[in-house]
Design a protein around this motif. Structure first.
Motif, PDB file in Angstrom:
ATOM      1  N   LEU A   1      -4.992  -0.980   7.519  1.00 17.42           N
ATOM      2  CA  LEU A   1      -4.962  -0.425   6.164  1.00 17.42           C
ATOM      3  C   LEU A   1      -6.346  -0.441   5.526  1.00 17.42           C
ATOM      4  O   LEU A   1      -6.730   0.513   4.839  1.00 17.42           O
ATOM      5  CB  LEU A   1      -3.971  -1.191   5.291  1.00 17.42           C
ATOM      6  CG  LEU A   1      -2.500  -0.905   5.557  1.00 17.42           C
ATOM      7  CD1 LEU A   1      -1.626  -1.839   4.735  1.00 17.42           C
ATOM      8  CD2 LEU A   1      -2.154   0.545   5.264  1.00 17.42           C
TER       9      LEU A   1
ATOM     10  N   CYS B   1       2.991   8.496   5.787  1.00 22.34           N
ATOM     11  CA  CYS B   1       2.537   8.320   7.168  1.00 22.34           C
ATOM     12  C   CYS B   1       3.664   8.683   8.142  1.00 22.34           C
ATOM     13  O   CYS B   1       4.786   8.201   8.001  1.00 22.34           O
ATOM     14  CB  CYS B   1       2.113   6.859   7.334  1.00 22.34           C
ATOM     15  SG  CYS B   1       1.551   6.427   8.972  1.00 22.34           S
TER      16      CYS B   1
ATOM     17  N   ARG C   1      -8.294   2.412   7.084  1.00 23.66           N
ATOM     18  CA  ARG C   1      -7.789   3.691   6.592  1.00 23.66           C
ATOM     19  C   ARG C   1      -8.300   3.958   5.178  1.00 23.66           C
ATOM     20  O   ARG C   1      -8.753   5.051   4.864  1.00 23.66           O
ATOM     21  CB  ARG C   1      -6.261   3.684   6.621  1.00 23.66           C
ATOM     22  CG  ARG C   1      -5.634   4.958   6.106  1.00 23.66           C
ATOM     23  CD  ARG C   1      -4.122   4.839   6.040  1.00 23.66           C
ATOM     24  NE  ARG C   1      -3.540   6.057   5.552  1.00 23.66           N
ATOM     25  CZ  ARG C   1      -2.785   6.865   6.262  1.00 23.66           C
ATOM     26  NH1 ARG C   1      -2.506   6.588   7.514  1.00 23.66           N
ATOM     27  NH2 ARG C   1      -2.287   7.951   5.734  1.00 23.66           N
ATOM     28  N   ARG C   2      -8.229   2.930   4.333  1.00 19.63           N
ATOM     29  CA  ARG C   2      -8.658   3.088   2.944  1.00 19.63           C
ATOM     30  C   ARG C   2     -10.158   3.362   2.859  1.00 19.63           C
ATOM     31  O   ARG C   2     -10.600   4.198   2.061  1.00 19.63           O
ATOM     32  CB  ARG C   2      -8.291   1.844   2.133  1.00 19.63           C
ATOM     33  CG  ARG C   2      -8.570   1.972   0.669  1.00 19.63           C
ATOM     34  CD  ARG C   2      -7.722   3.054   0.055  1.00 19.63           C
ATOM     35  NE  ARG C   2      -8.080   3.203  -1.347  1.00 19.63           N
ATOM     36  CZ  ARG C   2      -7.902   4.296  -2.037  1.00 19.63           C
ATOM     37  NH1 ARG C   2      -7.341   5.356  -1.490  1.00 19.63           N
ATOM     38  NH2 ARG C   2      -8.251   4.349  -3.294  1.00 19.63           N
TER      39      ARG C   2
ATOM     40  N   TYR D   1       0.850  -1.182   0.000  1.00 22.68           N
ATOM     41  CA  TYR D   1       0.000   0.000   0.000  1.00 22.68           C
ATOM     42  C   TYR D   1       0.887   1.233   0.000  1.00 22.68           C
ATOM     43  O   TYR D   1       1.704   1.425   0.898  1.00 22.68           O
ATOM     44  CB  TYR D   1      -0.910  -0.004   1.232  1.00 22.68           C
ATOM     45  CG  TYR D   1      -1.835   1.178   1.287  1.00 22.68           C
ATOM     46  CD1 TYR D   1      -3.040   1.175   0.580  1.00 22.68           C
ATOM     47  CD2 TYR D   1      -1.511   2.308   2.019  1.00 22.68           C
ATOM     48  CE1 TYR D   1      -3.885   2.259   0.616  1.00 22.68           C
ATOM     49  CE2 TYR D   1      -2.355   3.396   2.059  1.00 22.68           C
ATOM     50  CZ  TYR D   1      -3.539   3.376   1.362  1.00 22.68           C
ATOM     51  OH  TYR D   1      -4.378   4.460   1.394  1.00 22.68           O
TER      52      TYR D   1
ATOM     53  N   LEU E   1      -1.529   3.580  11.558  1.00 24.47           N
ATOM     54  CA  LEU E   1      -2.088   3.568  10.204  1.00 24.47           C
ATOM     55  C   LEU E   1      -3.508   4.102  10.181  1.00 24.47           C
ATOM     56  O   LEU E   1      -3.889   4.823   9.264  1.00 24.47           O
ATOM     57  CB  LEU E   1      -2.056   2.145   9.630  1.00 24.47           C
ATOM     58  CG  LEU E   1      -0.663   1.538   9.490  1.00 24.47           C
ATOM     59  CD1 LEU E   1      -0.753   0.095   9.047  1.00 24.47           C
ATOM     60  CD2 LEU E   1       0.175   2.354   8.520  1.00 24.47           C
ATOM     61  N   ASP E   2      -4.302   3.734  11.195  1.00 20.52           N
ATOM     62  CA  ASP E   2      -5.674   4.230  11.285  1.00 20.52           C
ATOM     63  C   ASP E   2      -5.948   4.722  12.707  1.00 20.52           C
ATOM     64  O   ASP E   2      -5.874   5.908  12.976  1.00 20.52           O
ATOM     65  CB  ASP E   2      -6.674   3.149  10.870  1.00 20.52           C
ATOM     66  CG  ASP E   2      -8.106   3.656  10.867  1.00 20.52           C
ATOM     67  OD1 ASP E   2      -8.333   4.785  10.394  1.00 20.52           O
ATOM     68  OD2 ASP E   2      -8.983   2.938  11.349  1.00 20.52           O
TER      69      ASP E   2
END
Length: 125
Positions: free
Chosen positions: A114, A17, A117-118, A11, A73-74
Motif C-alpha cells: 500500500l 482494486c 502504491r500510494r 485504505y 496492490l502494487d
C-alpha cells in the motif's frame, strides 16, 4: 479525539482494486476442504486485518464462511484466506466485509504494498 498509533488504518481505493476469489467449503468428512470456481470482485478498501469487497454474485455467508482471495496492490501478487463478517445488498451486486486470516508477515506485506502504491499515485499527480 485521541489518536491511537496502534490502531490499523483502512485504505480506500480511488478506483477499486481488481481481485479474484474462491469460496472455501468445509467438508464434514475426511476430504478436508473444497474450493469453488474463481469469481471476480473489486476491493473497495483494505487494512492489514480486513477488507471490503464488491461482487455481482450473491454469496450465502451463513453457509460459506471462508474465502480465498487473490489480488495485487502494487507489484507483488497476494493470496490470503478470509472470513466473511457481514454483507450488504447494493443495486448492482453485494458488498462483503472480510476479516483476513494472516500473520504479521502478511500484514507487513499489505502495508508495504500500500505504501508503494500510494507513493506511485502521488508521483503521477
Amino acid at each position: 479525539m485521541k489518536y491511537n498509533r496502534n490502531e490499523y488504518f483502512r485504505y480506500t481505493f480511488e478506483e477499486p482494486c481488481d481481485a479474484t476469489f474462491r469460496l472455501i467449503k468445509q467438508n464434514d468428512g475426511s476430504n478436508g476442504v473444497e474450493l469453488s470456481n474463481k469469481g471476480v470482485c473489486k476491493i473497495i478498501d483494505i487494512s492489514p486485518n480486513g477488507l471490503k469487497m464488491f461482487s455481482e454474485l450473491f454469496i450465502s455467508i451463513d453457509q460459506l464462511h471462508h474465502v480465498e482471495l487473490h489480488f495485487t496492490l502494487d507489484t507483488n501478487p497476494i493470496s490470503m484466506v478470509g472470513e466473511f463478517v457481514w454483507s450488504h445488498r447494493k443495486a448492482d451486486g453485494h458488498e462483503y466485509g472480510i476479516k483476513l486470516v494472516g500473520d504479521s508477515e502478511s500484514e507487513k506485506m499489505i502495508i508495504g504494498e500500500l505504501k508503494n502504491r500510494r507513493r506511485k499515485e502521488m508521483e503521477l499527480r
